[in-house]
Design a protein around this motif. Structure first.
Motif, PDB file in Angstrom:
ATOM      1  N   GLU A 139       0.837  -1.209   0.000  1.00  0.00           N
ATOM      2  CA  GLU A 139       0.000   0.000   0.000  1.00  0.00           C
ATOM      3  C   GLU A 139       0.868   1.253   0.000  1.00  0.00           C
ATOM      4  N   ALA A 140       1.975   1.200   0.806  1.00  0.00           N
ATOM      5  CA  ALA A 140       2.877   2.357   0.835  1.00  0.00           C
ATOM      6  C   ALA A 140       3.509   2.581  -0.531  1.00  0.00           C
ATOM      7  N   GLN A 143       0.921   4.115  -2.771  1.00  0.00           N
ATOM      8  CA  GLN A 143       0.721   5.534  -2.478  1.00  0.00           C
ATOM      9  C   GLN A 143       1.886   6.369  -2.990  1.00  0.00           C
ATOM     10  N   GLU A 144       3.112   5.832  -2.814  1.00  0.00           N
ATOM     11  CA  GLU A 144       4.282   6.549  -3.300  1.00  0.00           C
ATOM     12  C   GLU A 144       4.244   6.679  -4.821  1.00  0.00           C
ATOM     13  N   LYS A 146       1.561   6.642  -6.609  1.00  0.00           N
ATOM     14  CA  LYS A 146       0.481   7.584  -6.931  1.00  0.00           C
ATOM     15  C   LYS A 146       0.957   9.022  -6.773  1.00  0.00           C
ATOM     16  N   ARG A 147       1.682   9.279  -5.653  1.00  0.00           N
ATOM     17  CA  ARG A 147       2.183  10.646  -5.441  1.00  0.00           C
ATOM     18  C   ARG A 147       3.179  11.024  -6.530  1.00  0.00           C
TER      19      ARG A 147
END
Length: 211
Positions: A139-140, A143-144, A146-147
């Motif tokens: 998940e991290a 998210q990374e 995605k950012r």
């Protein structure tokens, strides 16, 4: 196609009863040091008028089998001579021994089962912990990613805006240059007009208008 059949061995010249009598005769003979193939074969030939000459080891297994059967029969007779009370008590003790033995086995089995279950539970917990950690790490990473993707999009948007501003600036620059050239041309025209006016005034003052 005929199947291969194993040929039976040679028929023995004696029976189990004959062999047993030969063994008993050898045991009763004080000159016989031990019960073996040689001594038993000699008694067998003497009792039944045989001329049997066995090869080394031919009779050993049969002699041992007869001795074991006789020993087993003697043991059975001794057991059968026991009083019924002794047999009943032994059976009861045997049942109690069997019960206690099975109980010990059951308890040991239960302990082993519990230990295995504990190990399995700990293994399952470890697997769940590792799966949770993996899910959190995934998940991290998502998210990374995605950012990073959003930042890249923002950079592209800003770059587009800069490109548009640069194009605007280039257009303004071209307009300014055009205006400068136009102003330069206008200044030239005004100078010529002033020059013509000046020349007219000079001519008028010097009386040259009539020439």
């Amino acid at each position: 196609m005929t199947a291969n059949r194993r040929k039976p061995g040679p028929k023995l010249p004696y029976t189990d009863e004959m062999l047993e009598r030969a063994i008993e005769a050898a045991e009763a003979d004080q000159d016989v040091a031990e019960i073996c193939q040689k001594s038993v074969a000699e008694k067998l030939n003497h009792l039944f008028r045989l001329n049997y000459r066995p090869r080394a080891g031919d009779m050993e297994s049969n002699i041992k089998r007869i001795l074991d059967l006789r020993h087993d029969e003697q043991a059975r007779r001794r057991i059968a001579s026991l009083p019924s009370e002794v047999v009943a008590r032994f059976d009861a003790d045997l049942q109690d021994y069997r019960y206690r033995g099975l109980l010990n086995i059951a308890e040991a089995h239960g302990v082993l089962t519990d230990q295995i279950q504990i190990q399995l539970t700990e293994a399952e917990q470890e697997v769940r912990r590792m799966r949770t950690a993996y899910d959190a790490e995934r998940e991290a990473r998502m998210q990374e990613t995605k950012r990073a993707t959003e930042a890249e999009k923002r950079v592209l948007t800003i770059q587009k805006k800069l490109d548009a501003e640069e194009r605007k600036s280039a257009r303004f620059e071209r307009k300014i240059q055009t205006l400068n050239r136009s102003n330069a041309d206008d200044a030239t025209l005004i100078s010529k007009a002033d020059l013509a006016q000046f020349l007219s005034e000079v001519v008028a003052k010097n009386g040259l208008g009539g020439v």
